[in-house]
Design a protein around this motif. Structure first.
Motif: not given
Length: 173
Positions: A82-86, A110-113, A126-132
């Protein structure tokens, strides 16, 4: 499943076309996630030439990105995970608990910003941001995320550096 995670590509200013170092990873993707600030929908079409794409709308995205199918948040399943994105998960202080409250059914958010890679895990959440990959800001290099998911288990989540090349826009250095 091999999942490539991108965020904050900021086309066309920083993403003129897919950088070769990013395309190298996309060629082996089963799924592509984009954490927002695509800025123009043709980037999502370009990514979809490699694998199916799930994207969320960022604060710099226009109506064409929303029309493409990028909502503010999305919840879905990757091979049983189960995954969520914002796009914007808020300040880093309290992020894990805040995202767990916002997305109680997810095991991965998964998030960005921020353009800053972030990987935090606690008790199976887990929370995960890949960077840019293209607008590294104060980071030493652009980055993307790679996830390996098998039978609902996130086996690996990591960010990897990617070279910025002639497909990118003006330098931020």
């Amino acid at each position: 499943m091999r999942v490539v995670v991108l965020s904050d590509t900021h086309a066309p200013r920083f993403w003129k076309r897919c950088p070769a170092s990013v395309a190298e990873h996309l060629r082996s993707a089963d799924l592509i996630l984009h954490g927002g600030d695509v800025c123009v929908a043709p980037v999502l079409d370009e990514l979809a030439q490699y694998a199916p794409v799930v994207a969320v709308c960022g604060n710099n995205d226009g109506p064409d990105v929303v029309a493409w199918g990028a909502p503010e948040t999305v919840e879905f399943d990757i091979d049983g995970l189960p995954v969520a994105m914002i796009h914007d998960s808020g300040q880093k202080t309290g992020r894990l608990a805040r995202m767990r409250r916002r997305f109680p059914d997810a095991r991965l958010v998964v998030f960005g910003h921020s353009h800053i890679p972030w990987d935090e895990e606690e008790a199976g959440f887990r929370v995960f941001n890949p960077g840019s990959p293209t607008d590294k800001r104060r980071q030493p290099t652009g980055t993307i995320g790679l996830l390996d998911v098998v039978d609902g288990v996130l086996l690996d989540a990591r960010t990897v550096p990617v070279a910025q090349d002639a497909s990118r826009g003006p330098s931020t250095s």
